[in-house]
Design a protein around this motif. Sequence first.
Motif, PDB file in Angstrom:
ATOM      1  N   LEU A  65      18.203  42.089  36.041  1.00 41.97           N
ATOM      2  CA  LEU A  65      19.594  42.030  35.585  1.00 41.97           C
ATOM      3  C   LEU A  65      20.497  42.872  36.479  1.00 41.97           C
ATOM      4  CD1 LEU A  65      19.091  42.278  31.716  1.00 41.97           C
ATOM      5  CD2 LEU A  65      19.834  40.281  33.011  1.00 41.97           C
ATOM      6  N   HIS A  66      20.021  44.052  36.862  1.00 46.66           N
ATOM      7  CA  HIS A  66      20.832  44.920  37.709  1.00 46.66           C
ATOM      8  C   HIS A  66      21.119  44.259  39.056  1.00 46.66           C
ATOM      9  CE1 HIS A  66      21.422  48.065  40.775  1.00 46.66           C
ATOM     10  NE2 HIS A  66      22.058  48.718  39.826  1.00 46.66           N
ATOM     11  N   ASP A  67      20.075  43.647  39.648  1.00 47.97           N
ATOM     12  CA  ASP A  67      20.255  43.102  40.987  1.00 47.97           C
ATOM     13  C   ASP A  67      21.084  41.825  40.983  1.00 47.97           C
ATOM     14  OD1 ASP A  67      18.756  45.183  41.823  1.00 47.97           O
ATOM     15  OD2 ASP A  67      16.937  44.039  42.225  1.00 47.97           O
ATOM     16  N   SER A  68      20.766  40.901  40.067  1.00 50.89           N
ATOM     17  CA  SER A  68      21.477  39.621  40.086  1.00 50.89           C
ATOM     18  C   SER A  68      22.878  39.738  39.489  1.00 50.89           C
ATOM     19  CB  SER A  68      20.669  38.573  39.325  1.00 50.89           C
ATOM     20  OG  SER A  68      20.505  38.958  37.971  1.00 50.89           O
ATOM     21  N   VAL A  69      22.975  40.260  38.283  1.00 54.26           N
ATOM     22  CA  VAL A  69      24.284  40.346  37.625  1.00 54.26           C
ATOM     23  C   VAL A  69      25.162  41.393  38.296  1.00 54.26           C
ATOM     24  CG1 VAL A  69      25.444  40.794  35.432  1.00 54.26           C
ATOM     25  CG2 VAL A  69      23.285  39.567  35.456  1.00 54.26           C
ATOM     26  N   GLY A  70      24.571  42.545  38.656  1.00 56.11           N
ATOM     27  CA  GLY A  70      25.370  43.579  39.312  1.00 56.11           C
ATOM     28  C   GLY A  70      25.940  43.103  40.637  1.00 56.11           C
ATOM     29  N   HIS A  71      25.117  42.411  41.429  1.00 56.16           N
ATOM     30  CA  HIS A  71      25.629  41.890  42.704  1.00 56.16           C
ATOM     31  C   HIS A  71      26.739  40.872  42.479  1.00 56.16           C
ATOM     32  CE1 HIS A  71      25.662  40.121  46.715  1.00 56.16           C
ATOM     33  NE2 HIS A  71      25.571  38.936  46.125  1.00 56.16           N
ATOM     34  N   ALA A  72      26.535  39.991  41.509  1.00 58.08           N
ATOM     35  CA  ALA A  72      27.551  38.963  41.257  1.00 58.08           C
ATOM     36  C   ALA A  72      28.862  39.581  40.804  1.00 58.08           C
ATOM     37  CB  ALA A  72      27.029  37.975  40.213  1.00 58.08           C
ATOM     38  N   LEU A  73      28.790  40.562  39.910  1.00 61.68           N
ATOM     39  CA  LEU A  73      30.019  41.188  39.424  1.00 61.68           C
ATOM     40  C   LEU A  73      30.748  41.916  40.545  1.00 61.68           C
ATOM     41  CD1 LEU A  73      28.871  42.582  35.952  1.00 61.68           C
ATOM     42  CD2 LEU A  73      30.317  40.602  36.417  1.00 61.68           C
ATOM     43  N   SER A  74      29.996  42.591  41.415  1.00 62.03           N
ATOM     44  CA  SER A  74      30.648  43.268  42.542  1.00 62.03           C
ATOM     45  C   SER A  74      31.345  42.260  43.453  1.00 62.03           C
ATOM     46  CB  SER A  74      29.610  44.063  43.336  1.00 62.03           C
ATOM     47  OG  SER A  74      29.018  45.051  42.539  1.00 62.03           O
ATOM     48  N   ALA A  75      30.662  41.168  43.787  1.00 60.68           N
ATOM     49  CA  ALA A  75      31.256  40.162  44.663  1.00 60.68           C
ATOM     50  C   ALA A  75      32.468  39.510  44.005  1.00 60.68           C
ATOM     51  CB  ALA A  75      30.211  39.107  45.018  1.00 60.68           C
ATOM     52  N   VAL A  76      32.336  39.168  42.725  1.00 57.49           N
ATOM     53  CA  VAL A  76      33.442  38.513  42.022  1.00 57.49           C
ATOM     54  C   VAL A  76      34.642  39.449  41.927  1.00 57.49           C
ATOM     55  CG1 VAL A  76      34.162  37.707  39.750  1.00 57.49           C
ATOM     56  CG2 VAL A  76      32.028  36.878  40.753  1.00 57.49           C
ATOM     57  N   THR A  77      34.412  40.725  41.667  1.00 62.28           N
ATOM     58  CA  THR A  77      35.519  41.676  41.552  1.00 62.28           C
ATOM     59  C   THR A  77      36.290  41.782  42.861  1.00 62.28           C
ATOM     60  OG1 THR A  77      34.317  42.932  39.871  1.00 62.28           O
ATOM     61  CG2 THR A  77      36.101  44.057  41.016  1.00 62.28           C
TER      62      THR A  77
END
Length: 421
Positions: A224-236
């Motif tokens: 969850l940290h790697d997939s969701v965290g990366h996506a949220l950083s990129a989307v932000t």
Amino acid sequence: MTPLIGRLLGRRARLRWLHLIVGGALLMPYFLVGTVFVGLYAPDTNVFTSLPAQLAALACALPMAAVTALLPTARPLSVAAARALCGLAPDRPLADGPGRSRQARVRCSGWFTLHVGLGGVISGMTLALVPFAVCVMGLPFLPALRDSFVPHVPPALDRPWVLVLAPPAGAAMLLALAGCATAAGALLAGRAPVLLGPTPDDRLAAAERRAADLAVRNRLARELHDSVGHALSAVTLQAGAARRVLDSDPEFARRALTAIEETTRRTVGELDAVLGLLRQGGEGPGTPAGPGLEALGGLLARCGVPVRYTADGDPGTVPGPVSAEAYRIVQEGLSNALRHGAPGSPVRLRVDVGPRELGLVLDSALPPGPPVARPGGGRGLTGIAERALLLGGTTESGPRDDGVWRLAARLPLDTPVKERR
């Protein structure tokens, strides 16, 4: 007197007495076989009327009971009966599951032998002493009963005053029986945690199960940290860039929104996969969760930072578990570069596929000035190190003198995934 009666005839005492009666019933098949053995060696003896013959049959029955209790399934049955009828304290846990180790089976055998031995004695006393005590108590009131007793009463006891003592004597017999049953039940209850409690092997197995459960939780947390965290950083970052140029460069804003859409759609699929693992209670050893290096092109195209990618060897030949972990390591490295690297600076990624080892090197330029601490951060590099450790690999990360943050990982290709602890 009332507390004593409560201890002898209270609910807990009655349950323990019933537990002993159950032990006596379990002893009967072994006892009957024992009477056959005794009858073979003493054919002129009536086993059911001779106390020495009965004790000899009991001595033959107990070893047979001990041998049958060595079966692994004997412990769950004994534990269930003890929990229901022994009145154990809540802080005295018993072992769950069949006895797998030798120590567990020997302990259960000792418990079962003690249970059926004491149960046989108390059951025999109950069957013989209760009707006898009741008859003794009824002697003063039933002439027919007295007439049947007189031929068996010694002349010294054939006195009128004996009838006066008969009711108290019968009651004393019943209290003595209750006292014996209470003492035997207390002995069983005291031995139950020792003989039916968890052995060192049981405790080790329980610790391993807890470690396995914790490992699954840590595994899912990393996913969850790697997939969701990366996506949220990129989307932000992409959403912020689109907002700033929405009026001046609509085409760039459109591309940023498209990247946001693709990133969120891909992340939702990865989130569904992780939640599926959670519903299934974890994943099998060596089963990759999520994409591998074959999906690296899509990740680099939508990561939100320019990447210069070079590969030495064919990433498609990397085994599945190593490929999945390598993908997550690259993903987390790109997330760190996106959050902490110099804005607009390209990231250099090199993947080296050797005959026995996979090498990953990710360089990102650091922003000028002192590093800024991020509250709640610091879990990404720990997760990367854990992923590499699962494969028997190593990682290194940190700033270099030329202002570049380097993340390097080396993962062996011929080492199976270790148990996730």
